[in-house]
Design an enzyme around this catalytic site. Structure first.
Site, PDB file in Angstrom:
ATOM      1  CG  HIS A  17      -1.917  -1.031   1.372  1.00 43.72           C
ATOM      2  ND1 HIS A  17      -2.045  -1.810   2.497  1.00 43.72           N
ATOM      3  CD2 HIS A  17      -2.886  -1.455   0.519  1.00 43.72           C
ATOM      4  CE1 HIS A  17      -3.054  -2.662   2.338  1.00 43.72           C
ATOM      5  NE2 HIS A  17      -3.573  -2.472   1.148  1.00 43.72           N
ATOM      6  CE  LYS A  41     -12.803  -7.538   3.742  1.00 42.64           C
ATOM      7  NZ  LYS A  41     -12.209  -6.828   2.608  1.00 42.64           N
ATOM      8  NE  ARG A  90      -2.688  -7.371  -4.279  1.00 43.76           N
ATOM      9  CZ  ARG A  90      -3.487  -7.568  -3.270  1.00 43.76           C
ATOM     10  NH1 ARG A  90      -2.996  -7.935  -2.122  1.00 43.76           N
ATOM     11  NH2 ARG A  90      -4.782  -7.423  -3.383  1.00 43.76           N
ATOM     12  CB  SER A 128      -4.082  -6.628   4.851  1.00 46.15           C
ATOM     13  OG  SER A 128      -3.883  -5.347   4.319  1.00 46.15           O
TER      14      SER A 128
HETATM   15  N1  COD Z   1       0.778  -3.797  -4.180  1.00 42.53           N
HETATM   16  C1  COD Z   1      -0.009  -2.914  -4.848  1.00 42.53           C
HETATM   17  N2  COD Z   1      -1.308  -2.658  -4.540  1.00 42.53           N
HETATM   18  C2  COD Z   1      -1.820  -3.315  -3.496  1.00 42.53           C
HETATM   19  C3  COD Z   1      -1.067  -4.239  -2.731  1.00 42.53           C
HETATM   20  C4  COD Z   1       0.288  -4.478  -3.116  1.00 42.53           C
HETATM   21  N3  COD Z   1       1.057  -5.366  -2.475  1.00 42.53           N
HETATM   22  N4  COD Z   1      -1.873  -4.739  -1.757  1.00 42.53           N
HETATM   23  C5  COD Z   1      -3.070  -4.160  -1.924  1.00 42.53           C
HETATM   24  N5  COD Z   1      -3.057  -3.306  -2.966  1.00 42.53           N
HETATM   25  C6  COD Z   1      -4.132  -2.460  -3.476  1.00 42.53           C
HETATM   26  C7  COD Z   1      -5.411  -3.250  -3.773  1.00 42.53           C
HETATM   27  O1  COD Z   1      -5.404  -3.792  -5.058  1.00 42.53           O
HETATM   28  C8  COD Z   1      -6.436  -2.129  -3.631  1.00 42.53           C
HETATM   29  O2  COD Z   1      -6.494  -1.324  -4.799  1.00 42.53           O
HETATM   30  C9  COD Z   1      -5.870  -1.246  -2.514  1.00 42.53           C
HETATM   31  O3  COD Z   1      -4.489  -1.537  -2.477  1.00 42.53           O
HETATM   32  C10 COD Z   1      -6.490  -1.520  -1.154  1.00 42.53           C
HETATM   33  O4  COD Z   1      -6.373  -2.900  -0.846  1.00 42.53           O
HETATM   34  P1  COD Z   1      -7.127  -3.517   0.418  1.00 42.53           P
HETATM   35  O5  COD Z   1      -7.039  -4.985   0.303  1.00 42.53           O
HETATM   36  O6  COD Z   1      -6.640  -2.858   1.660  1.00 42.53           O
HETATM   37  O7  COD Z   1      -8.636  -3.002   0.240  1.00 42.53           O
HETATM   38  P2  COD Z   1      -9.883  -3.658  -0.514  1.00 42.53           P
HETATM   39  O8  COD Z   1      -9.488  -4.155  -1.859  1.00 42.53           O
HETATM   40  O9  COD Z   1     -10.524  -4.603   0.433  1.00 42.53           O
HETATM   41  O10 COD Z   1     -10.828  -2.358  -0.700  1.00 42.53           O
HETATM   42  C11 COD Z   1     -12.042  -2.478  -1.340  1.00 42.53           C
HETATM   43  C12 COD Z   1     -12.832  -1.155  -1.259  1.00 42.53           C
HETATM   44  C13 COD Z   1     -13.050  -0.759   0.180  1.00 42.53           C
HETATM   45  C14 COD Z   1     -12.059  -0.066  -1.975  1.00 42.53           C
HETATM   46  C15 COD Z   1     -14.203  -1.426  -1.977  1.00 42.53           C
HETATM   47  O11 COD Z   1     -14.847  -2.521  -1.386  1.00 42.53           O
HETATM   48  C16 COD Z   1     -15.125  -0.219  -1.932  1.00 42.53           C
HETATM   49  O12 COD Z   1     -14.950   0.716  -2.698  1.00 42.53           O
HETATM   50  N6  COD Z   1     -16.089  -0.222  -0.993  1.00 42.53           N
HETATM   51  C17 COD Z   1     -17.030   0.866  -0.812  1.00 42.53           C
HETATM   52  C18 COD Z   1     -18.469   0.471  -1.182  1.00 42.53           C
HETATM   53  C19 COD Z   1     -18.748   0.768  -2.626  1.00 42.53           C
HETATM   54  O13 COD Z   1     -18.656   1.889  -3.107  1.00 42.53           O
HETATM   55  N7  COD Z   1     -19.103  -0.301  -3.355  1.00 42.53           N
HETATM   56  C20 COD Z   1     -19.369  -0.229  -4.768  1.00 42.53           C
HETATM   57  C21 COD Z   1     -18.109  -0.524  -5.556  1.00 42.53           C
HETATM   58  S1  COD Z   1     -18.516  -0.910  -7.180  1.00 42.53           S
END
Ligand code: COD
Length: 160
Positions: A17, A41, A90, A128
């Site tokens: 991140h 969640k 990723r 994570s």
């Molecule tokens: N390298 C690069 N990028 C990374 C890495 C890594 N090692 N690890 C994670 N990421 C990126 C992920 O691909 C993502 O883009 C971002 O970092 C955050 O990752 P996470 O895992 O912390 O978070 P997510 O993927 O669980 O988040 C999902 C959201 C909360 C963004 C999504 O569910 C959302 O927008 N929710 C709001 C409700 C909504 O509007 N829903 C309609 C959507 S269509």
């Protein structure tokens, strides 16, 4: 002023991140790291804890703000006057889910664009969930999360 939002669960924030945050903060005038509160969640870290960890980790990046949201991301974007969503990719496995979300967010608000940034090679395996599993089992997570928040994360994981 070009404002972008980097949304996620950040449960907890990892070096993967951080890599996206550092790179995106060089492109935009302001980057808002937005912690999602998802009532459906079960998270390990509370929203307040996740925000606190991110704030510590980005303290040397002056144009990065930390906030949180519940509900639709597009509503948060409008409230913040931001048009660009930053996402990290990723692997091909991330693509399908992210592609669907990007199209859906654009359908919900045609003014909003999603920009994808490829992970740096050395973080392509990092999530994570991996950090939590290794940390809970007493393994070394020193290279996986920012050093400044390593003790906080270790303490929480050992006790959870
Ligand atoms: N390298 C690069 N990028 C990374 C890495 C890594 N090692 N690890 C994670 N990421 C990126 C992920 O691909 C993502 O883009 C971002 O970092 C955050 O990752 P996470 O895992 O912390 O978070 P997510 O993927 O669980 O988040 C999902 C959201 C909360 C963004 C999504 O569910 C959302 O927008 N929710 C709001 C409700 C909504 O509007 N829903 C309609 C959507 S269509």
């Amino acid at each position: 002023m070009k404002v972008a939002v980097y949304p996620g669960s950040f449960d907890p924030i990892t070096n993967g991140h951080m890599d996206i945050i550092k790179r995106a903060s060089k492109i935009f005038d302001k980057l808002i790291v937005a912690v999602a509160r998802n009532p459906n969640k079960v998270a390990t870290f509370t929203v307040a804890e996740r925000m606190e960890l991110i704030k510590k980790a980005v303290s040397d990046l002056p144009n990065v703000e930390v906030d949180h949201f519940e509900g639709l991301l597009v509503d948060f974007m409008r409230k913040k006057n931001a048009r660009v969503i930053i996402k990290g990719l990723r692997a091909v496995s991330d693509f399908e889910y992210e592609f669907q979300m990007a199209l859906m967010n654009r359908k919900l608000d045609p003014n909003i664009e999603t920009l994808f940034m490829m992970t740096s090679y050395k973080y392509s395996y990092l999530s994570s969930s991996v950090v939590k599993e290794i940390g809970r089992l007493g393994g070394c997570i020193g290279e996986l999360v920012p050093e400044v928040i390593l003790p906080d994360i270790q303490k929480k994981l050992i006790n959870s």
